[in-house]
Enzyme design. Structure first.
Site, PDB file in Angstrom:
ATOM      1  N   GLY A 111       0.815  -1.211   0.000  1.00 19.29           N
ATOM      2  CA  GLY A 111       0.000   0.000   0.000  1.00 19.29           C
ATOM      3  C   GLY A 111       0.846   1.257   0.000  1.00 19.29           C
ATOM      4  O   GLY A 111       1.735   1.402   0.825  1.00 19.29           O
ATOM      5  N   SER A 112       0.590   2.186  -0.916  1.00 19.01           N
ATOM      6  CA  SER A 112       1.499   3.312  -1.032  1.00 19.01           C
ATOM      7  C   SER A 112       0.955   4.377  -1.978  1.00 19.01           C
ATOM      8  O   SER A 112      -0.206   4.351  -2.378  1.00 19.01           O
ATOM      9  CB  SER A 112       2.855   2.815  -1.535  1.00 19.01           C
ATOM     10  OG  SER A 112       2.667   1.985  -2.670  1.00 19.01           O
TER      11      SER A 112
END
Length: 226
Positions: free
Chosen positions: A184-185
């Site tokens: 996640g980013s």
């Protein structure tokens, strides 16, 4: 440039350190007879395999095209201050990567890597504006002639490791793998303000394929030159 056509598993190399221990644990649990634990470990292995998938991508053959550096959803398109651009302003396109997106990052243009700068920071929600200023990140400066592009790989709440697989002086092809952000980013792309943006907020994009913007390959002041 990526010219090796040999068979490769469609898994990002940075994922094996997570996948192999889980796979070994799965085998061990089944061997000792703990089926429930084995099933859980097998499920976790499959989920991690899915997260680190790394499909091949083929950039479109469009003159002046700047392709997306990541899979995900466009969360912002705005103009921001950026001292490294001639007029002190840049067009920023922000892409949020959920846990279900491919997390391999790719070069938006064919270019030379001018610099790679790591900056430690916090781990705020990557959807927030504060994450662009405060979170851990890796900034990659790419240049092709007069065209300069900056890529910010930004960590998030779950993404605690930003991986960059290019270094200063490298030449990268458009769509070539340049890094990975785990779990996640967010990836921000900074372009000249005159870039013709071809995506909209909320749009889903594919790294190495979706055209973010078109930029005239001729320098803006070319017409004034003798």
């Amino acid at each position: 440039m990526e010219t090796d056509k040999r068979f490769r598993l469609p898994i990002a190399s940075g994922g094996w350190q997570f996948i192999l221990p889980l796979a070994v644990l799965t085998v061990v649990l089944f061997l000792v007879g703990w089926k429930v634990g084995g099933v859980v470990a097998a499920g976790a292995t499959l989920l991690v395999l899915y997260f680190f998938r790394d499909p091949e991508r083929k950039p479109p053959r469009i003159v002046g095209a700047i392709v997306s550096p990541a899979d995900g959803r466009v969360t912002a398109i705005d103009e921001v201050e950026h001292g490294d651009f001639p007029n002190g302003r840049a067009r920023r396109i922000s892409i949020f990567l959920s846990l279900f997106n491919v997390h391999v990052n790719r070069s938006p243009v064919e270019a030379r890597v001018v610099s790679v700068e790591y900056r430690p920071g916090r781990f705020r929600n990557a959807m927030s504006e504060a994450s662009a200023r405060e979170n851990e990140r890796n900034t990659i400066h790419l240049r092709n002639g007069f065209l300069g592009v900056y890529i910010d790989q930004i960590a998030g709440i779950l993404a605690r490791r930003v991986v960059c697989c290019c270094q200063r002086g490298d030449t990268v092809a458009q769509g070539q793998r340049i890094g990975l952000i785990r779990f996640g980013s967010r990836v921000d792309t900074f372009l000249p303000t005159e870039a013709d943006v071809r995506v909209k907020r909320g749009m889903k994009v594919r790294g190495g394929e979706t055209v973010l913007a078109i930029l005239n390959p001729t320098p803006p002041d070319a017409a004034k030159r003798p």
